[in-house]
Design an enzyme around this catalytic site. Structure first.
Site, PDB file in Angstrom:
ATOM      1  N   ASN A  42       0.827  -1.199   0.000  1.00 55.62           N
ATOM      2  CA  ASN A  42       0.000   0.000   0.000  1.00 55.62           C
ATOM      3  C   ASN A  42       0.866   1.256   0.000  1.00 55.62           C
ATOM      4  O   ASN A  42       1.960   1.293   0.567  1.00 55.62           O
ATOM      5  CB  ASN A  42      -1.020  -0.005   1.141  1.00 55.62           C
ATOM      6  CG  ASN A  42      -0.453  -0.228   2.520  1.00 55.62           C
ATOM      7  OD1 ASN A  42       0.565  -0.880   2.703  1.00 55.62           O
ATOM      8  ND2 ASN A  42      -1.143   0.300   3.518  1.00 55.62           N
ATOM      9  N   GLU A  44       0.181   5.213   0.675  1.00 53.17           N
ATOM     10  CA  GLU A  44      -0.766   6.234   1.120  1.00 53.17           C
ATOM     11  C   GLU A  44      -0.407   7.612   0.578  1.00 53.17           C
ATOM     12  O   GLU A  44       0.754   7.907   0.295  1.00 53.17           O
ATOM     13  CB  GLU A  44      -0.806   6.294   2.642  1.00 53.17           C
ATOM     14  CG  GLU A  44      -1.418   5.084   3.264  1.00 53.17           C
ATOM     15  CD  GLU A  44      -1.459   5.147   4.781  1.00 53.17           C
ATOM     16  OE1 GLU A  44      -2.135   4.279   5.347  1.00 53.17           O
ATOM     17  OE2 GLU A  44      -0.827   6.021   5.396  1.00 53.17           O
ATOM     18  N   GLU A  55      -3.234  -4.756  -3.206  1.00 47.39           N
ATOM     19  CA  GLU A  55      -3.784  -5.637  -4.246  1.00 47.39           C
ATOM     20  C   GLU A  55      -3.789  -4.936  -5.601  1.00 47.39           C
ATOM     21  O   GLU A  55      -3.483  -5.555  -6.624  1.00 47.39           O
ATOM     22  CB  GLU A  55      -5.215  -6.063  -3.881  1.00 47.39           C
ATOM     23  CG  GLU A  55      -5.320  -6.798  -2.566  1.00 47.39           C
ATOM     24  CD  GLU A  55      -5.566  -5.886  -1.364  1.00 47.39           C
ATOM     25  OE1 GLU A  55      -6.184  -6.376  -0.396  1.00 47.39           O
ATOM     26  OE2 GLU A  55      -5.168  -4.705  -1.380  1.00 47.39           O
ATOM     27  N   CYS A  86     -10.423  -4.935   0.270  1.00 48.59           N
ATOM     28  CA  CYS A  86     -11.589  -4.061   0.413  1.00 48.59           C
ATOM     29  C   CYS A  86     -12.481  -4.197  -0.822  1.00 48.59           C
ATOM     30  O   CYS A  86     -12.107  -4.837  -1.812  1.00 48.59           O
ATOM     31  CB  CYS A  86     -11.141  -2.605   0.609  1.00 48.59           C
ATOM     32  SG  CYS A  86     -10.479  -1.833  -0.890  1.00 48.59           S
ATOM     33  N   CYS A  89     -10.822  -3.097  -4.089  1.00 50.02           N
ATOM     34  CA  CYS A  89      -9.841  -4.070  -4.567  1.00 50.02           C
ATOM     35  C   CYS A  89     -10.512  -5.331  -5.092  1.00 50.02           C
ATOM     36  O   CYS A  89     -10.069  -5.920  -6.079  1.00 50.02           O
ATOM     37  CB  CYS A  89      -8.849  -4.414  -3.458  1.00 50.02           C
ATOM     38  SG  CYS A  89      -7.731  -3.037  -3.089  1.00 50.02           S
TER      39      CYS A  89
END
Length: 131
Positions: A42, A44, A55, A86, A89
């Site tokens: 990830n 951010e 993902e 999520c 994703c």
């Protein structure tokens, strides 16, 4: 590659995550139908909506390398909390993967939860719905 090795690849890429706001590191390892693995972490952004999820990064890496057939994805957070992809994703995965894609979620100490993408995202929005 074993499921344990796929989870290990997802764990390893977590160290590359850029997470100054949430401090929640996530890694993903996406396996192609012929066994090649693409990883993502990830990334951010201060504007949270511009953040990239692990993902998404893994699938982008695979697609940019010409890969379009996938068998499994492992997802792991540094908290080993069994995090699942999520909704965003899941939909991104559904664009490139069948409902039978195996999703392995790391719960720590060798414990995982396993789902299919179809279980996690029933009644997926597909290209056919756009006609």
């Amino acid at each position: 590659m074993t499921a344990e090795e796929l989870v290990a690849a997802a764990r390893e890429i977590q160290s590359q995550a850029h997470v100054p706001y949430s401090e929640y590191r996530v890694g993903a390892a996406l396996e192609t139908a012929d066994g090649e693995v693409f990883v993502g972490c990830n990334l951010e952004n201060a504007n949270y909506s511009n953040s990239l999820h692990a993902e998404e990064v893994a699938i982008a890496e695979a697609v940019k390398n010409g890969r379009r057939e996938f068998s499994r994805i492992a997802v792991s957070s540094d908290r080993r909390d069994g995090v699942t992809p999520c909704g965003m994703c899941r939909q991104t995965l559904a664009e490139f993967c069948d409902d039978d894609l195996i999703v392995i979620c790391d719960k720590g100490e060798g414990d995982v939860s396993e789902y299919t993408l179809g279980e996690l995202l029933p009644n997926t929005i597909t290209e056919d719905m756009l006609d």
